[in-house]
Structure formats: structure tokens, C-alpha cells
Design a protein around this motif. Sequence first.
Motif, short mmCIF file in Angstrom:
data_model
loop_
_atom_site.label_atom_id
_atom_site.label_comp_id
_atom_site.label_asym_id
_atom_site.label_seq_id
_atom_site.Cartn_x
_atom_site.Cartn_y
_atom_site.Cartn_z
N THR A 1 76.62 -12.40 15.42
CA THR A 1 76.43 -11.94 14.04
C THR A 1 75.01 -12.18 13.56
N SER A 2 74.47 -13.35 13.88
CA SER A 2 73.10 -13.67 13.48
C SER A 2 72.10 -12.72 14.13
N CYS A 3 72.29 -12.43 15.42
CA CYS A 3 71.36 -11.52 16.11
C CYS A 3 71.45 -10.10 15.54
N VAL A 4 72.67 -9.66 15.24
CA VAL A 4 72.84 -8.31 14.67
C VAL A 4 72.16 -8.21 13.31
N LEU A 5 72.33 -9.24 12.46
CA LEU A 5 71.69 -9.22 11.14
C LEU A 5 70.17 -9.23 11.27
N ALA A 6 69.65 -10.04 12.21
CA ALA A 6 68.20 -10.08 12.40
C ALA A 6 67.68 -8.74 12.91
N PHE A 7 68.41 -8.13 13.83
CA PHE A 7 67.97 -6.83 14.35
C PHE A 7 68.02 -5.76 13.25
N ALA A 8 69.09 -5.79 12.43
CA ALA A 8 69.19 -4.80 11.35
C ALA A 8 68.04 -4.95 10.35
N SER A 9 67.57 -6.18 10.17
CA SER A 9 66.48 -6.41 9.21
C SER A 9 65.15 -5.85 9.68
N THR A 10 65.03 -5.57 10.97
CA THR A 10 63.75 -5.07 11.51
C THR A 10 63.64 -3.55 11.44
N ILE A 11 64.73 -2.86 11.18
CA ILE A 11 64.72 -1.40 11.31
C ILE A 11 63.81 -0.74 10.28
N TYR A 12 63.96 -1.09 8.99
CA TYR A 12 63.18 -0.41 7.95
C TYR A 12 61.68 -0.70 8.09
N PRO A 13 61.24 -1.98 8.21
CA PRO A 13 59.79 -2.21 8.36
C PRO A 13 59.21 -1.54 9.61
N SER A 14 60.00 -1.53 10.70
CA SER A 14 59.50 -0.89 11.92
C SER A 14 59.37 0.61 11.73
N TRP A 15 60.32 1.20 11.01
CA TRP A 15 60.23 2.63 10.72
C TRP A 15 59.01 2.93 9.86
N ARG A 16 58.72 2.07 8.88
CA ARG A 16 57.51 2.25 8.05
C ARG A 16 56.25 2.17 8.91
N ALA A 17 56.24 1.27 9.87
CA ALA A 17 55.07 1.14 10.75
C ALA A 17 54.85 2.41 11.58
N SER A 18 55.97 3.03 12.02
CA SER A 18 55.83 4.25 12.82
C SER A 18 55.33 5.43 12.00
N ARG A 19 55.38 5.34 10.67
CA ARG A 19 54.95 6.43 9.80
C ARG A 19 53.49 6.31 9.37
N VAL A 20 52.80 5.27 9.80
CA VAL A 20 51.39 5.08 9.43
C VAL A 20 50.55 6.19 10.05
N ARG A 21 49.68 6.79 9.24
CA ARG A 21 48.79 7.85 9.71
C ARG A 21 47.45 7.26 10.15
N PRO A 22 47.01 7.52 11.36
CA PRO A 22 45.77 6.90 11.87
C PRO A 22 44.55 7.21 11.02
N ALA A 23 44.39 8.44 10.54
CA ALA A 23 43.20 8.81 9.77
C ALA A 23 43.10 8.00 8.49
N GLN A 24 44.21 7.85 7.78
CA GLN A 24 44.19 7.09 6.53
C GLN A 24 43.99 5.61 6.79
N ALA A 25 44.58 5.10 7.85
CA ALA A 25 44.47 3.68 8.14
C ALA A 25 43.06 3.28 8.54
N LEU A 26 42.31 4.19 9.23
CA LEU A 26 40.96 3.87 9.70
C LEU A 26 39.88 4.35 8.76
N ARG A 27 40.23 4.90 7.62
CA ARG A 27 39.22 5.47 6.71
C ARG A 27 38.21 4.43 6.26
N TYR A 28 38.69 3.21 5.96
CA TYR A 28 37.78 2.20 5.40
C TYR A 28 37.47 1.10 6.42
N GLU A 29 37.75 1.35 7.69
CA GLU A 29 37.45 0.35 8.71
C GLU A 29 36.03 0.52 9.22
#
Length: 418
Positions: free
Chosen positions: A390-418
Motif C-alpha cells: 500500500t505504501s509503495c502504491v501511494l508513493a508511486f501514485a504521488s509521482t504521476i502528476y509531477p512527472s507528467w508536468r516534467a514531460s510537458r516542459v518545452r525546451p525553447a521556453q526553458a532555455l530562453r534565459y539560460e
Amino acid sequence: MQLPFEFHIGLRYTRAGRRAGRRNGFISFISALSVAGIALGVAALITVLSVMNGFQKEVRDRMLSVLSHIEVFAGREPLTDPQRVIDEARRNPRVVAGAPYVAGQAMLTRDEAVRGVLVRGILPEAEPAVADFLRAVPRADLERLQPGEFGVMIGRELSRQLLADVGDRITLIAPQGTMTPAGVVPRLRQFAIVGVFDSGHYEYDSTLVLMHLQDAARLFRVEGVSGVRLKTSDMMAAPEIARELTRQLTGDLFVRDWSRENRNWFAAVQIEKRMMFIILTLIIAVAAFNLVSMLVMTVTDKQSDIAILRTLGASPGSVMKIFVVQGAMVGLLGTAIGVALGVLLALNIDVVVAALESAFGFQVLPKGIYFINHLPSDLHWDDVGVIGLTSCVLAFASTIYPSWRASRVRPAQALRYE
């Protein structure tokens, strides 16, 4: 075998932080809190369920030291051939002993004290084989239960309530009255106390009265016996053995095992365990959801890294896997620490409680209030497995949304001010 690059990067993000500046140091602190929260939640859940299992086992064992594993009776009619029933039941290899009994309810009086009691007529030579608590009773006390002498044994708690001891006399009033010209007159009989037993269970120590089988039959005017008490080699298999006996025994008989006789009590314990599991699982859920904030902060901090990975050809799925690995590693670490700590506490709860009592000067279970003076623990490995999963399932479920947000990052916008 070479592991995918997503695993290596996710593992590096998990270990990094302390040497990479204040922001990453704070992320590492949040990650440590998540590990600690999951570990404490898992350990608390394992320990509490083990203690509840221990209480259930302790009460069940003490209850079954008085009750029988299986009872066979003929409904409302008395059983006239108990020895035949015992012989047929003993043909089952898992039935190890049997004894007839006469049971009834009566009113007990002594001086001005009045109590409702359960009367059980027994054969002193056969009853210890099916009632474990009588093995601790001196044999001489049981031998004093002679037919026609109207002697009784009462529980220690009932003895205290009545201020009665061995040699005192009590009066039992049977509910079935005798019809006379003056109306119905209750049947009553004086008995002498020949012994006091201690079963370790308050309910039976305060209500159960033992007497010889023939005396009980005369008191309740029973032609025969109420039924037969059977003991099995494995009390946990009693429901299955009872179903087998239902098919094996001849005659119009009813078979009842201990789980059916105390169905309400065991159902209440199971409900308490389920509710406690749900409540304590919420603690693990709160700690697991801390992973969401930790991963969101990590994604925000690592946007340039994500953009570089994307420009090098990493797919959105690969980026998502990196942060799933990071969160899953934190969850697995917290679960592993919690399982180890919980198992250690559950197996040594008596040592821990004794140390707390010595350090703070109080008693967790005062013997004058509770029927046991120690905290029992019964660790079930299937409970540990369910909690860890149960603990592992809850921990895994907690990673889905932030990981999905990371996959939506656009390279051009992220590197604009680098």
C-alpha cells in the motif's frame, strides 16, 4: 545488464542536492521529510495492527479456555445418548476429546446479593480435556464435585463480588418453576462452594458456576444432557471440522463452532482492525503526498536539464520516467525503513513498553483495570506485505502528476534565459 539512462538520472537526482546550493538543499530536506513520514506511518501501522492481533489472540485463547471448540446439541430437546455422539465425533482424526454438559441460566443469591449466572454441569473427570482453564485448578477441588452433594465451583471475580469463599453456601434459583396449588413456585437449592477457579476472562469469572452433571440435571429437571463439548487439534480449523461433523454425525443434531458462538465479538474486532488500517493509512498517504511538492520543486529547478535532455533526443516518456524513478526511490526507501522499524517494534513491544514505563513511571496496562498486565503483540507477515505494498502504491501514485508536468516542459521556453 545495463540499466536505462532514466534510472541513472532519476537516482542521481535522488542523491543530489546537498552540494548544489540552497535551493537543492531545501529540496533534499523535503525529500528527507517524505522518507521519514512514510517510514513512521508504515512503522506505526505495523506496530498497531500487531498489537491488535495480539489482543485478539490473547482474548480468543482465554475465551476458548472456557468455551468449547465445537458444541453438538439436539436443539431444544435434551441429548439422551451423549457417549454415542462423542464416539462418532472421535472418528474424525482432528477431534481429540469430548465431554457432555448441562447448561442453564439461574439466579444466584447470598445474603442480600443477587446475581444472574450461567450454570454448567460437568463430569469432573472428563471436563479438563475440553476446558483448558480447569487444568490449572487443583484436582482435589474437581474431585469435590460429587453427585448428590450439591457442591459448586465459582469464578474468582464472582467470589469477590459475593464476598464468598470455599465452604460458604449460596442459593441457586432455577427459572423453571414448580406448579403447586398456590401457583408457580420457583425451584431453589442451596449449594456449598467447594472451589474457586480463575479463567483469566472477566466475563466468565464473574458469571460461570460449575457443578456436577447430575446435580445440574436435577436442578433444571433435564432427562439427559444439553449437549456435547468437543475439542479439536487445531482451533482455527474448528469451522471446517464442524462442517465435516454435520455430515458425519447421525441423528437430528446441531453443530456449532466457537466462531459462530462469538460471531458479534469477532466481527467487531475485524471492523476495528479495518478502521484502524484506514485511519493509519491516511498518515502514509499524507507523507506520500509530500512527494508531490518535492517533485514539483525538483521539476521547476531542473527545467534546463529537462530541456537539454529533450534537445538530445529524449522523449517525453523518458523524462517522465526519470521523475517517477526519483519519487519511487524515495517511497521505497521510506517503506523499507518503516517495515524494518515496525517489525523490530512489533517483535520487541514488551521491551519497549517496559523501558517507557521505567522512564516515565507509569503502567500502560494496570492489572487492577485490565485482565492482562502486558501489551501482547502478534506479527502477521501478510499484514506487513499489505502495508508495504500500500505504501509503495501511494508513493508511486504521488509521482504521476509531477512527472507528467516534467514531460510537458518545452525546451525553447526553458532555455530562453539560460
